[in-house]
Design an enzyme around this catalytic site. Structure first.
Site, PDB file in Angstrom:
ATOM      1  N   GLY A  29       0.816  -1.213   0.000  1.00  0.00           N
ATOM      2  CA  GLY A  29       0.000   0.000   0.000  1.00  0.00           C
ATOM      3  C   GLY A  29       0.847   1.260   0.000  1.00  0.00           C
ATOM      4  N   ASP A  85      -6.338   0.108   6.998  1.00  0.00           N
ATOM      5  CA  ASP A  85      -7.477   0.941   6.585  1.00  0.00           C
ATOM      6  C   ASP A  85      -8.142   1.609   7.783  1.00  0.00           C
ATOM      7  OD1 ASP A  85      -7.244   0.153   3.822  1.00  0.00           O
ATOM      8  OD2 ASP A  85      -7.891  -1.809   4.515  1.00  0.00           O
ATOM      9  N   LYS A  95      -7.685  -4.380   7.618  1.00  0.00           N
ATOM     10  CA  LYS A  95      -6.761  -4.315   6.494  1.00  0.00           C
ATOM     11  C   LYS A  95      -7.401  -4.984   5.271  1.00  0.00           C
ATOM     12  CE  LYS A  95      -2.509  -5.261   6.703  1.00  0.00           C
ATOM     13  NZ  LYS A  95      -2.318  -4.135   5.762  1.00  0.00           N
ATOM     14  N   GLY A  97      -7.690  -3.254   2.106  1.00  0.00           N
ATOM     15  CA  GLY A  97      -8.152  -2.331   1.073  1.00  0.00           C
ATOM     16  C   GLY A  97      -7.435  -2.547  -0.248  1.00  0.00           C
ATOM     17  N   GLU A 104      -0.771 -10.604   3.791  1.00  0.00           N
ATOM     18  CA  GLU A 104      -0.416  -9.674   4.871  1.00  0.00           C
ATOM     19  C   GLU A 104      -0.629 -10.321   6.245  1.00  0.00           C
ATOM     20  OE1 GLU A 104      -1.357  -5.412   2.708  1.00  0.00           O
ATOM     21  OE2 GLU A 104      -2.983  -6.445   3.709  1.00  0.00           O
ATOM     22  N   LYS A 122      -6.871   7.240   9.523  1.00  0.00           N
ATOM     23  CA  LYS A 122      -7.178   5.818   9.721  1.00  0.00           C
ATOM     24  C   LYS A 122      -7.560   5.502  11.171  1.00  0.00           C
ATOM     25  CE  LYS A 122      -5.817   4.911   5.467  1.00  0.00           C
ATOM     26  NZ  LYS A 122      -4.606   4.195   5.195  1.00  0.00           N
TER      27      LYS A 122
END
Ligand code: 5RP
Length: 224
Positions: A29, A85, A95, A97, A104, A122
């Site tokens: 990300g 996120d 998480k 996104g 992950e 966030k």
């Protein structure tokens, strides 16, 4: 608000946590990107460290920034750093996104320390949707129905050309629009118990530390 400056600050702060010889999980990300760039700079300056990438984009970025990569082995990792996120006060995290939640979570779970890096936007009081999930293609309509019985509408992610989006594991991705997630642990258990759900984006009790970057370059350090 200069979100990019805030992400940059958090990424730099996380790169400073990497010690000589560490094996590090590299998240995915736009915030993790700043961590990878900063870690690459430290490696160029002589730090010995290596990484496990959570996506092909991260793999390419790490290669561009001279970070030696390896597979995830049984001995695990010293540290994993990733974006999120949403983050709540208990350091529970949503998480996925970017669609990389399965890799992950494997990487974060394999690390002795998991550090999350975010900008202030966030930070939330209570977790809510959209909650990403990765689903097997087989029987997906039935799986979506079972997911919706947990209290949210679920929508399969689509690529810009209208086709269904697939994860790098070849599975489908969907998002659950929970207005609020009042009991994240109960929801995580319910989702994990559904056949066809590969994994979900609730990362509960995994982060030992959250670094919240601000656009003035300062970083708030939240520890459990
Ligand atoms: C990817 C993720 C990302 O870490 C999350 O979506 C945050 O991304 P960004 O730092 O770009 O806002 O979970 O699957």
């Amino acid at each position: 608000m200069d979100v990019e400056a805030a992400k940059h600050a958090a990424g730099e702060a996380a790169a400073a946590l990497v010690e000589d010889g560490m094996r590090v999980g590299l998240g995915t990300g736009s915030t993790a990107r700043w961590f990878i760039i900063a870690l690459g700079r430290r490696i160029d300056a002589g730090l010995r460290a290596s990484g496990v990438a959570t996506s092909y984009a991260t793999q390419r970025l790490a290669e561009e920034h001279s970070i030696p990569l390896h597979e995830l082995t049984r001995s695990g990792l010293d540290l994993a750093v990733d974006g999120a996120d949403q983050v709540d006060a208990a350091l529970n995290v949503v998480k996925g996104g970017g669609g990389a939640l399965v890799r992950e979570k494997i990487v974060a779970g394999a690390a002795r320390r998991f550090v999350v890096i975010v900008d202030e936007s966030k930070s939330v009081t209570h977790l809510s949707g959209p909650l990403p999930v990765e689903l097997l293609g087989f029987g997906v309509e039935h799986t979506l129905g079972a997911l919706e019985a947990t209290g949210a509408r679920f929508f399969l992610r689509e690529a810009p050309d209208g086709s269904l989006e697939h994860s790098e594991n070849g599975n489908l991705l969907a998002d659950g629009l929970y207005p609020a997630i009042s009991d994240p642990h109960a929801l995580a258990d319910a989702l994990a118990a559904l056949p066809g759900v590969v994994d979900h984006g609730l990362f509960l009790g995994m982060a030992e530390r959250v670094l919240v970057g601000r656009d003035d370059g300062t970083v708030e350090d939240r520890t459990r």
